[in-house]
Scaffold this motif. Structure first.
Motif, PDB file in Angstrom:
ATOM      1  N   LEU A  74    -107.423  36.418 -24.401  1.00  0.00           N
ATOM      2  CA  LEU A  74    -108.549  36.246 -25.342  1.00  0.00           C
ATOM      3  C   LEU A  74    -109.573  37.103 -24.119  1.00  0.00           C
ATOM      4  O   LEU A  74    -110.628  38.183 -24.770  1.00  0.00           O
ATOM      5  CB  LEU A  74    -109.896  35.172 -25.561  1.00  0.00           C
ATOM      6  N   LYS A  75    -109.134  37.017 -22.907  1.00  0.00           N
ATOM      7  CA  LYS A  75    -110.205  37.778 -21.567  1.00  0.00           C
ATOM      8  C   LYS A  75    -109.890  39.330 -21.792  1.00  0.00           C
ATOM      9  O   LYS A  75    -110.806  39.843 -21.599  1.00  0.00           O
ATOM     10  CB  LYS A  75    -109.730  36.953 -21.025  1.00  0.00           C
ATOM     11  N   ASN A  76    -109.022  39.294 -22.153  1.00  0.00           N
ATOM     12  CA  ASN A  76    -108.176  40.785 -22.187  1.00  0.00           C
ATOM     13  C   ASN A  76    -108.604  41.514 -23.231  1.00  0.00           C
ATOM     14  O   ASN A  76    -107.928  43.089 -23.092  1.00  0.00           O
ATOM     15  CB  ASN A  76    -106.818  41.011 -21.552  1.00  0.00           C
ATOM     16  N   ASN A  77    -109.524  40.924 -24.332  1.00  0.00           N
ATOM     17  CA  ASN A  77    -109.345  41.806 -25.855  1.00  0.00           C
ATOM     18  C   ASN A  77    -108.095  41.903 -26.854  1.00  0.00           C
ATOM     19  O   ASN A  77    -108.089  42.751 -27.099  1.00  0.00           O
ATOM     20  CB  ASN A  77    -110.361  42.657 -25.302  1.00  0.00           C
ATOM     21  N   LYS A  78    -107.210  41.050 -26.142  1.00  0.00           N
ATOM     22  CA  LYS A  78    -106.021  41.455 -26.706  1.00  0.00           C
ATOM     23  C   LYS A  78    -105.271  40.052 -28.180  1.00  0.00           C
ATOM     24  O   LYS A  78    -104.490  40.550 -28.689  1.00  0.00           O
ATOM     25  CB  LYS A  78    -104.847  41.225 -25.564  1.00  0.00           C
ATOM     26  N   ALA A  79    -106.664  39.499 -28.190  1.00  0.00           N
ATOM     27  CA  ALA A  79    -106.025  38.571 -29.096  1.00  0.00           C
ATOM     28  C   ALA A  79    -106.460  39.412 -30.489  1.00  0.00           C
ATOM     29  O   ALA A  79    -107.942  39.975 -30.796  1.00  0.00           O
ATOM     30  CB  ALA A  79    -107.473  37.448 -29.181  1.00  0.00           C
ATOM     31  N   LYS A  80    -105.907  38.630 -32.033  1.00  0.00           N
ATOM     32  CA  LYS A  80    -105.762  38.944 -33.116  1.00  0.00           C
ATOM     33  C   LYS A  80    -107.406  37.956 -33.807  1.00  0.00           C
ATOM     34  O   LYS A  80    -107.313  38.347 -35.255  1.00  0.00           O
ATOM     35  CB  LYS A  80    -104.686  38.853 -33.967  1.00  0.00           C
ATOM     36  N   ALA A  81    -107.014  36.945 -32.913  1.00  0.00           N
ATOM     37  CA  ALA A  81    -108.013  35.910 -33.630  1.00  0.00           C
ATOM     38  C   ALA A  81    -108.675  34.428 -33.132  1.00  0.00           C
ATOM     39  O   ALA A  81    -107.405  34.629 -31.907  1.00  0.00           O
ATOM     40  CB  ALA A  81    -107.136  34.803 -35.152  1.00  0.00           C
ATOM     41  N   VAL A  82    -109.429  33.910 -33.585  1.00  0.00           N
ATOM     42  CA  VAL A  82    -109.930  32.517 -31.876  1.00  0.00           C
ATOM     43  C   VAL A  82    -110.069  31.387 -33.040  1.00  0.00           C
ATOM     44  O   VAL A  82    -110.700  31.782 -33.673  1.00  0.00           O
ATOM     45  CB  VAL A  82    -110.613  33.291 -31.232  1.00  0.00           C
ATOM     46  N   ARG A  83    -109.709  30.674 -33.017  1.00  0.00           N
ATOM     47  CA  ARG A  83    -109.053  29.008 -33.539  1.00  0.00           C
ATOM     48  C   ARG A  83    -111.285  29.141 -33.462  1.00  0.00           C
ATOM     49  O   ARG A  83    -111.618  29.097 -32.328  1.00  0.00           O
ATOM     50  CB  ARG A  83    -108.265  28.038 -33.197  1.00  0.00           C
ATOM     51  N   LEU A  84    -111.584  28.356 -34.144  1.00  0.00           N
ATOM     52  CA  LEU A  84    -113.394  27.841 -34.025  1.00  0.00           C
ATOM     53  C   LEU A  84    -113.705  26.595 -33.438  1.00  0.00           C
ATOM     54  O   LEU A  84    -114.129  26.401 -32.466  1.00  0.00           O
ATOM     55  CB  LEU A  84    -113.558  27.635 -35.041  1.00  0.00           C
ATOM     56  N   GLU A  85    -112.249  26.015 -32.700  1.00  0.00           N
ATOM     57  CA  GLU A  85    -111.837  24.710 -32.073  1.00  0.00           C
ATOM     58  C   GLU A  85    -112.103  25.283 -30.931  1.00  0.00           C
ATOM     59  O   GLU A  85    -112.699  24.944 -29.913  1.00  0.00           O
ATOM     60  CB  GLU A  85    -110.676  23.863 -32.325  1.00  0.00           C
ATOM     61  N   THR A  86    -111.779  26.571 -30.071  1.00  0.00           N
ATOM     62  CA  THR A  86    -111.061  27.060 -29.313  1.00  0.00           C
ATOM     63  C   THR A  86    -112.560  27.790 -28.956  1.00  0.00           C
ATOM     64  O   THR A  86    -112.828  27.901 -27.546  1.00  0.00           O
ATOM     65  CB  THR A  86    -110.322  28.013 -28.818  1.00  0.00           C
ATOM     66  N   LEU A  87    -113.434  28.324 -29.504  1.00  0.00           N
ATOM     67  CA  LEU A  87    -114.356  29.174 -29.662  1.00  0.00           C
ATOM     68  C   LEU A  87    -115.728  28.075 -28.551  1.00  0.00           C
ATOM     69  O   LEU A  87    -116.392  28.242 -27.964  1.00  0.00           O
ATOM     70  CB  LEU A  87    -114.746  29.944 -30.870  1.00  0.00           C
ATOM     71  N   ASP A  88    -115.418  26.876 -29.613  1.00  0.00           N
ATOM     72  CA  ASP A  88    -116.511  25.452 -29.078  1.00  0.00           C
ATOM     73  C   ASP A  88    -116.292  25.011 -27.763  1.00  0.00           C
ATOM     74  O   ASP A  88    -116.927  24.916 -26.990  1.00  0.00           O
ATOM     75  CB  ASP A  88    -116.563  24.593 -30.154  1.00  0.00           C
ATOM     76  N   ALA A  89    -115.081  25.183 -27.678  1.00  0.00           N
ATOM     77  CA  ALA A  89    -115.111  24.281 -26.429  1.00  0.00           C
ATOM     78  C   ALA A  89    -115.207  25.088 -25.402  1.00  0.00           C
ATOM     79  O   ALA A  89    -115.565  25.244 -24.079  1.00  0.00           O
ATOM     80  CB  ALA A  89    -113.171  24.480 -26.151  1.00  0.00           C
ATOM     81  N   ILE A  90    -115.172  26.685 -25.410  1.00  0.00           N
ATOM     82  CA  ILE A  90    -115.340  27.213 -24.194  1.00  0.00           C
ATOM     83  C   ILE A  90    -116.993  27.295 -23.916  1.00  0.00           C
ATOM     84  O   ILE A  90    -117.436  27.681 -23.195  1.00  0.00           O
ATOM     85  CB  ILE A  90    -114.631  28.942 -24.656  1.00  0.00           C
ATOM     86  N   CYS A  91    -117.646  27.738 -25.443  1.00  0.00           N
ATOM     87  CA  CYS A  91    -118.817  27.818 -25.372  1.00  0.00           C
ATOM     88  C   CYS A  91    -119.353  26.485 -24.926  1.00  0.00           C
ATOM     89  O   CYS A  91    -120.323  26.029 -23.858  1.00  0.00           O
ATOM     90  CB  CYS A  91    -119.259  27.691 -26.851  1.00  0.00           C
ATOM     91  N   LYS A  92    -118.721  25.317 -24.796  1.00  0.00           N
ATOM     92  CA  LYS A  92    -119.185  24.327 -24.263  1.00  0.00           C
ATOM     93  C   LYS A  92    -119.393  24.415 -22.686  1.00  0.00           C
ATOM     94  O   LYS A  92    -119.740  23.601 -22.136  1.00  0.00           O
ATOM     95  CB  LYS A  92    -118.405  23.375 -24.627  1.00  0.00           C
ATOM     96  N   ALA A  93    -117.734  24.989 -22.449  1.00  0.00           N
ATOM     97  CA  ALA A  93    -117.570  25.059 -20.722  1.00  0.00           C
ATOM     98  C   ALA A  93    -118.529  25.807 -20.529  1.00  0.00           C
ATOM     99  O   ALA A  93    -118.857  25.868 -18.797  1.00  0.00           O
ATOM    100  CB  ALA A  93    -116.157  24.992 -20.586  1.00  0.00           C
ATOM    101  N   LEU A  94    -118.847  27.133 -20.521  1.00  0.00           N
ATOM    102  CA  LEU A  94    -119.696  27.702 -19.966  1.00  0.00           C
ATOM    103  C   LEU A  94    -121.257  27.605 -20.303  1.00  0.00           C
ATOM    104  O   LEU A  94    -121.742  28.215 -20.215  1.00  0.00           O
ATOM    105  CB  LEU A  94    -118.945  29.090 -20.376  1.00  0.00           C
TER     106      LEU A  94
END
Length: 74
Positions: A34-54
């Motif tokens: 994700l950090k290196n812009n290599k991801a083709k998709a991101v789960r909303l659950e993962t995005l949610d957790a990242i936003c909470k953590a940051l």
């Protein structure tokens, strides 16, 4: 194209990959993709957790960039 500015937000929060991976509950390898812009998709659950953590909004991490700016020659 969607650009993931995770590294920018991590720097603003002074948080490293290992710490964020622990808080989010994903592997370092997947977080690095994700950090290196290599991801083709991101789960909303993962995005949610990242936003909470940051402590940020999805728009702080995700950015739309017109594909022509990628230098595809068109």
């Amino acid at each position: 194209m969607i650009v993931i500015n995770l590294d920018v937000m991590m720097a603003k929060r002074k948080m490293g990959l290992t710490e964020l991976a622990g808080k989010v509950g994903i592997t370092l390898a997947n977080l690095s993709i994700l950090k290196n812009n290599k991801a083709k998709a991101v789960r909303l659950e993962t995005l949610d957790a990242i936003c909470k953590a940051l402590g940020c909004q999805p728009g702080d991490i995700l950015e739309f960039v017109d594909g022509e700016e990628e230098g595809n020659g068109s």
